[in-house]
Scaffold this motif. Structure first.
Motif, PDB file in Angstrom:
ATOM      1  N   ALA A 103     -32.902 -31.406 -21.217  1.00  0.00           N
ATOM      2  CA  ALA A 103     -34.304 -31.013 -21.065  1.00  0.00           C
ATOM      3  C   ALA A 103     -34.406 -29.595 -20.498  1.00  0.00           C
ATOM      4  N   LEU A 104     -33.551 -29.280 -19.548  1.00  0.00           N
ATOM      5  CA  LEU A 104     -33.538 -27.952 -18.945  1.00  0.00           C
ATOM      6  C   LEU A 104     -33.216 -26.887 -19.983  1.00  0.00           C
ATOM      7  N   GLU A 105     -32.189 -27.140 -20.787  1.00  0.00           N
ATOM      8  CA  GLU A 105     -31.790 -26.182 -21.815  1.00  0.00           C
ATOM      9  C   GLU A 105     -32.861 -26.037 -22.894  1.00  0.00           C
ATOM     10  N   ARG A 106     -33.494 -27.153 -23.279  1.00  0.00           N
ATOM     11  CA  ARG A 106     -34.539 -27.112 -24.310  1.00  0.00           C
ATOM     12  C   ARG A 106     -35.742 -26.317 -23.827  1.00  0.00           C
ATOM     13  N   GLU A 107     -36.162 -26.563 -22.604  1.00  0.00           N
ATOM     14  CA  GLU A 107     -37.338 -25.872 -22.069  1.00  0.00           C
ATOM     15  C   GLU A 107     -37.093 -24.377 -21.909  1.00  0.00           C
ATOM     16  N   ILE A 108     -35.901 -24.017 -21.454  1.00  0.00           N
ATOM     17  CA  ILE A 108     -35.619 -22.593 -21.262  1.00  0.00           C
ATOM     18  C   ILE A 108     -35.453 -21.896 -22.607  1.00  0.00           C
ATOM     19  N   ALA A 109     -34.937 -22.590 -23.602  1.00  0.00           N
ATOM     20  CA  ALA A 109     -34.848 -22.013 -24.942  1.00  0.00           C
ATOM     21  C   ALA A 109     -36.247 -21.712 -25.481  1.00  0.00           C
ATOM     22  N   GLN A 110     -37.184 -22.643 -25.262  1.00  0.00           N
ATOM     23  CA  GLN A 110     -38.577 -22.422 -25.666  1.00  0.00           C
ATOM     24  C   GLN A 110     -39.202 -21.274 -24.873  1.00  0.00           C
ATOM     25  N   ALA A 111     -38.859 -21.202 -23.590  1.00  0.00           N
ATOM     26  CA  ALA A 111     -39.404 -20.150 -22.736  1.00  0.00           C
ATOM     27  C   ALA A 111     -38.909 -18.776 -23.177  1.00  0.00           C
ATOM     28  N   ARG A 112     -37.680 -18.702 -23.644  1.00  0.00           N
ATOM     29  CA  ARG A 112     -37.142 -17.407 -24.089  1.00  0.00           C
ATOM     30  C   ARG A 112     -37.879 -16.901 -25.326  1.00  0.00           C
ATOM     31  N   ILE A 113     -38.228 -17.818 -26.223  1.00  0.00           N
ATOM     32  CA  ILE A 113     -39.022 -17.419 -27.389  1.00  0.00           C
ATOM     33  C   ILE A 113     -40.388 -16.924 -26.936  1.00  0.00           C
ATOM     34  N   SER A 114     -40.977 -17.647 -25.992  1.00  0.00           N
ATOM     35  CA  SER A 114     -42.276 -17.238 -25.457  1.00  0.00           C
ATOM     36  C   SER A 114     -42.186 -15.885 -24.766  1.00  0.00           C
ATOM     37  N   ALA A 115     -41.028 -15.622 -24.135  1.00  0.00           N
ATOM     38  CA  ALA A 115     -40.858 -14.358 -23.414  1.00  0.00           C
ATOM     39  C   ALA A 115     -40.929 -13.163 -24.362  1.00  0.00           C
ATOM     40  N   TYR A 116     -40.364 -13.309 -25.560  1.00  0.00           N
ATOM     41  CA  TYR A 116     -40.431 -12.205 -26.526  1.00  0.00           C
ATOM     42  C   TYR A 116     -41.891 -11.914 -26.909  1.00  0.00           C
ATOM     43  N   ILE A 117     -42.649 -12.985 -27.127  1.00  0.00           N
ATOM     44  CA  ILE A 117     -44.080 -12.818 -27.442  1.00  0.00           C
ATOM     45  C   ILE A 117     -44.795 -12.199 -26.248  1.00  0.00           C
ATOM     46  N   TYR A 118     -44.393 -12.602 -25.061  1.00  0.00           N
ATOM     47  CA  TYR A 118     -44.956 -12.081 -23.818  1.00  0.00           C
ATOM     48  C   TYR A 118     -44.793 -10.567 -23.745  1.00  0.00           C
ATOM     49  N   TRP A 119     -43.569 -10.092 -24.013  1.00  0.00           N
ATOM     50  CA  TRP A 119     -43.293  -8.654 -23.916  1.00  0.00           C
ATOM     51  C   TRP A 119     -44.074  -7.861 -24.954  1.00  0.00           C
ATOM     52  N   ILE A 120     -44.200  -8.411 -26.146  1.00  0.00           N
ATOM     53  CA  ILE A 120     -45.000  -7.738 -27.182  1.00  0.00           C
ATOM     54  C   ILE A 120     -46.459  -7.649 -26.738  1.00  0.00           C
ATOM     55  N   THR A 121     -46.944  -8.743 -26.137  1.00  0.00           N
ATOM     56  CA  THR A 121     -48.325  -8.764 -25.642  1.00  0.00           C
ATOM     57  C   THR A 121     -48.521  -7.743 -24.535  1.00  0.00           C
ATOM     58  N   ILE A 122     -47.574  -7.697 -23.586  1.00  0.00           N
ATOM     59  CA  ILE A 122     -47.662  -6.731 -22.492  1.00  0.00           C
ATOM     60  C   ILE A 122     -47.665  -5.305 -23.037  1.00  0.00           C
TER      61      ILE A 122
END
Length: 230
Positions: free
Chosen positions: A199-218
């Motif tokens: 669960a930890l690995e799955r959630e952080i993998a999803q978070a990393r994808i979100s992080a890329y979108i985050y940086w583009i948004t910023i």
């Protein structure tokens, strides 16, 4: 005091840039640290140390993202986009965000306690009506309505507001992932648990994808504020 009044907009712009830098830089630091948080080859204590580092980096990013909105609204008042903040309105606005920032720091300081988790959840719930309000106000401004005054040549301001609200949405998910780190590591401290690790690995993998979108948004928020394209 005369210097501050004369250079109010310039000083606000300077602090706004600093807040943006800490936001972007902090998120990158947490992103890199997360690789060691999920590394099963490391001992649990070593992984917890990396988690602690991530939290200490993240508080600067959280501080930056909270400060960006009142700074933007204050500058918007000086530009004439936010007339409802004239008079005492600006002080009430800063009081609200001072309380929000205090909650953010309280949640960080008490993060491994019951009160810390409660404050974190309360602070997250605060964001939902705020995000909704930002989207509504921003889109109303494009139609020439609402409390934000924007017209031809100044639509970049409500666009920036809407993009910031979208970034808050992503931030909510990333905060949820980090909040779960604490509870998952409490379970792992009791012994190996394959389900929690997965669960930890799955959630952080999803978070990393979100992080890329985050940086583009910023980056988009930065672009709108610097270039003011429309």
């Amino acid at each position: 005091m005369e210097f501050l009044m004369t250079n109010e907009l310039s000083i606000l712009r300077w602090v706004h840039i600093l807040a943006m830098v800490y936001w972007l830089g902090g998120e990158w630091g947490v992103f890199q640290t997360s690789y060691n948080v999920t590394n099963r080859e490391l001992s649990l204590e070593e992984r917890k140390r990396h988690m602690e580092t991530a939290y200490r980096i993240d508080i600067l990013a959280r501080t930056g993202i909270v400060l960006l909105l009142p700074l933007g609204l204050h500058m918007g008042k000086l530009y004439g986009f936010v007339p409802f903040l004239d008079g005492t309105g600006i002080w009430w606005m800063w009081l609200f965000f001072a309380i929000w920032l205090s909650m953010t720091w309280m949640a960080f300081i008490k993060r491994e306690t019951a009160i810390g988790i409660k404050v974190t959840v309360l602070e997250e719930k605060l964001r939902y009506p705020l995000i909704l309000a930002l989207f509504i106000v921003a889109f109303m401004a494009f139609g020439g309505n609402g409390p934000i005054v924007a017209g031809e040549g100044s639509h970049w301001y409500p666009a920036k507001m809407a993009l910031y609200a979208f970034a808050l949405c992503i931030g909510l998910f990333l905060r949820l992932v980090m909040r779960r780190w604490t509870t998952r590591f409490q379970v792992l401290a009791q012994g190996p648990n394959a389900a929690e690790e997965a669960a930890l690995e799955r959630e952080i993998a999803q978070a990393r994808i979100s992080a890329y979108i985050y940086w583009i948004t910023i980056a988009g928020v930065c672009f709108l504020g610097a270039v003011k394209p429309f």
